[in-house]
Design an enzyme around this catalytic site. Structure first.
Site, PDB file in Angstrom:
ATOM      1  CB  SER A   1      -1.221   0.275   1.192  1.00 51.01           C
ATOM      2  OG  SER A   1      -1.178   1.032   1.536  1.00 51.01           O
TER       3      SER A   1
ATOM      4  CE1 TYR B   1      -5.780   5.282  -1.145  1.00 51.41           C
ATOM      5  CE2 TYR B   1      -4.232   3.945   0.278  1.00 51.41           C
ATOM      6  CZ  TYR B   1      -5.293   3.845  -0.005  1.00 51.41           C
ATOM      7  OH  TYR B   1      -5.824   3.533   0.805  1.00 51.41           O
TER       8      TYR B   1
ATOM      9  CG  HIS C   1     -11.117   0.755   0.980  1.00 48.69           C
ATOM     10  ND1 HIS C   1     -10.613   1.167  -0.062  1.00 48.69           N
ATOM     11  CD2 HIS C   1     -10.788   0.647   2.124  1.00 48.69           C
ATOM     12  CE1 HIS C   1      -9.755   1.699   0.556  1.00 48.69           C
ATOM     13  NE2 HIS C   1      -9.244   1.291   1.534  1.00 48.69           N
TER      14      HIS C   1
ATOM     15  CE  LYS D   1      -8.237  -2.858  -3.228  1.00 51.16           C
ATOM     16  NZ  LYS D   1      -8.749  -2.339  -2.368  1.00 51.16           N
TER      17      LYS D   1
ATOM     18  N   GLY E   1     -13.588  -8.695  -0.380  1.00 45.86           N
ATOM     19  CA  GLY E   1     -13.722  -8.485   0.611  1.00 45.86           C
ATOM     20  C   GLY E   1     -14.519  -9.334   1.268  1.00 45.86           C
TER      21      GLY E   1
ATOM     22  CB  THR F   1      -7.253   2.656  -4.123  1.00 39.72           C
ATOM     23  OG1 THR F   1      -6.569   1.388  -3.572  1.00 39.72           O
ATOM     24  CG2 THR F   1      -8.444   2.902  -3.226  1.00 39.72           C
TER      25      THR F   1
ATOM     26  NE  ARG G   1     -12.769   3.478   7.548  1.00 40.13           N
ATOM     27  CZ  ARG G   1     -11.325   3.051   6.871  1.00 40.13           C
ATOM     28  NH1 ARG G   1      -9.872   3.219   7.266  1.00 40.13           N
ATOM     29  NH2 ARG G   1     -10.835   3.781   5.386  1.00 40.13           N
TER      30      ARG G   1
HETATM   31  C1  HOC Z   1      -4.316   8.563   7.671  1.00 39.53           C
HETATM   32  C2  HOC Z   1      -4.380   6.740   6.649  1.00 39.53           C
HETATM   33  O1  HOC Z   1      -6.328   1.553   2.664  1.00 39.53           O
HETATM   34  C3  HOC Z   1      -7.901   1.979   5.098  1.00 39.53           C
HETATM   35  C4  HOC Z   1      -6.326   2.664   3.790  1.00 39.53           C
HETATM   36  C5  HOC Z   1      -6.018   3.864   4.155  1.00 39.53           C
HETATM   37  C6  HOC Z   1      -6.571   4.213   4.656  1.00 39.53           C
HETATM   38  C7  HOC Z   1      -4.961   5.912   4.767  1.00 39.53           C
HETATM   39  C8  HOC Z   1      -5.415   6.888   5.521  1.00 39.53           C
HETATM   40  O2  HOC Z   1      -7.882   2.060   6.408  1.00 39.53           O
HETATM   41  O3  HOC Z   1      -9.289   1.645   4.324  1.00 39.53           O
END
Ligand code: HOC
Length: 381
Positions: free
Chosen positions: A107, A130, A276, A252, A308, A156, A165
């Site tokens: 990643s 990213y 994701h 993705k 997933g 991605t 979250r």
């Molecule tokens: C602060 C960093 O794929 C996820 C990852 C990447 C997110 C980066 C956030 O947590 O789903």
């Protein structure tokens, strides 16, 4: 001493060994976590048809993903902060994948850098990108992945803004992580993890820290990342990245047939049906539910994969039956990593392989490439 026989055993062990804020980061979804749960639950709803008196000798799960030979149709997905599940986590997972014969994807948001992983492995791995507002940085990342010999780029498309979250917010999971008293006390109950971290210098985001002006520690990294995911990402960027990269490209995060057709039209080599891991749009369908319509929409114009909810080799087989040439696993390998480092990732791959091989045989197939929707009793849509 626990005998590890399934991915759930690895999950439980990881939960005991990894500090809560990092374990929760990996093992949670956004908002109500309904999509995160559906990813796993919807696999259970698909029932398999058993065949008998079929020669099951000489079986093989080997196939290809974008033309690259794989021991089974499984690649390790790019997961952020993998090196916080276990010290040097990305290196350990890449080594396990290399030995097993499946692709490893690093990643952008990894702890170990592209160069760290390249130095510790002998075969090409994949790099996940990213798109950041700082396009010069994106170009440098692509060039670094090329220089390191990466054999595919995974772009991605579904994280230009971050899903909310709750667990991360409550646990203080940020850059830098909030070392509150409860977090420190929790870490003290995970001595194996702490010792590993003390023994490595790789605790920051190696792809970014030191590669952007002014970003030289976790605190400047936190400020930089907060504004960097580029919400303006478009199909024109996909074209620009494809050109700059010049090698195999995997897109993705596709969940709709309309976007899948655009992905196929972009000239990419594969698309990954993915929400994701239920970490972005809560309320979206599970990836396995979204898969058949997408596979149907694009036909053979592009390879279709999914990720997933895969927690067993049976899930890999079901995904294959519903149109996925390949799959990617995130949590299934992260549990192994958190539980037992490299040996745990190898264990996770062995478990998936054994389950895949046995289930394929019960369904009357000796080769993964002959499996189709007829192995499912009543394909559930
Ligand atoms: C602060 C960093 O794929 C996820 C990852 C990447 C997110 C980066 C956030 O947590 O789903």
């Amino acid at each position: 001493m626990t005998v590890i026989t399934c991915i759930e055993d690895l999950r439980r062990l990881a939960q005991r060994r990894v500090p809560r804020m990092f374990y929760d980061y990996a093992d949670s979804g956004s908002w109500t976590e309904s999509t995160y749960r559906a990813n796993e639950d919807d696999f259970r709803r698909q029932k398999l048809r058993q065949r008998v008196a079929v020669n099951m000798d000489g079986r093989s799960t080997a196939t290809t993903m974008i033309g690259q030979p794989v021991a089974m149709p499984v690649a390790i997905a790019p997961t952020g902060l993998t090196g916080m599940q276990h010290a040097d986590g990305e290196i350990l997972a890449a080594r396990a994948a290399e030995k097993f014969g499946v692709p490893f994807t690093l990643s952008t948001m990894s702890i170990c850098s592209i160069e760290d992983v390249a130095a510790a492995t002998t075969k090409p791995f994949w790099f996940q990108l990213y798109v950041m507002r700082d396009r010069a940085f994106v170009e440098r990342l692509i060039d670094r992945a090329k220089a390191a010999g990466c054999s595919a780029l995974v772009l991605t498309l579904d994280l230009q803004i971050l899903g909310q979250r709750h667990k991360d917010l409550k646990n203080g999971l940020s850059a830098p992580p909030k070392l509150t008293l409860p977090n420190l006390l929790d870490m003290m109950t995970k001595p194996r993890w702490c010792l590993g971290m003390l023994g490595t210098s790789r605790r920051g985001f190696g792809n970014i820290i030191g590669h952007v002006d002014g970003v030289d520690d976790m605190s400047s990294l936190g400020q930089w990342t907060a504004q960097q995911f580029d919400p303006r990402l478009s199909w024109a960027d996909v074209e620009w990245i494809k050109k700059r990269w010049g090698g195999p490209l995997i897109l993705k995060g596709v969940m709709e047939p309309e976007d899948a057709r655009l992905a196929a039209g972009s000239g990419a080599d594969a698309l990954v049906v993915s929400n994701h891991g239920g970490r972005q749009l809560d309320g979206a369908p599970s990836a396995i539910e979204a898969l058949p319509a997408i596979a149907e929409a694009v036909g053979r114009d592009i390879e279709v994969w999914m990720d997933g909810g895969i927690r067993s080799g049976q899930d890999v087989l079901k995904a294959r039956a519903l149109g996925a040439r390949g799959t990617m696993i995130g949590r299934a390998f992260l549990y192994g990593l958190g539980a037992m480092g490299e040996a745990g990732v190898t264990k996770a791959l062995e478990i998936l392989h054994k389950e895949l091989d046995l289930t394929m045989a019960f369904c009357g197939h000796t080769a993964i490439d002959t499996v189709d929707a007829r192995i499912l009793a009543h394909p559930v849509r």
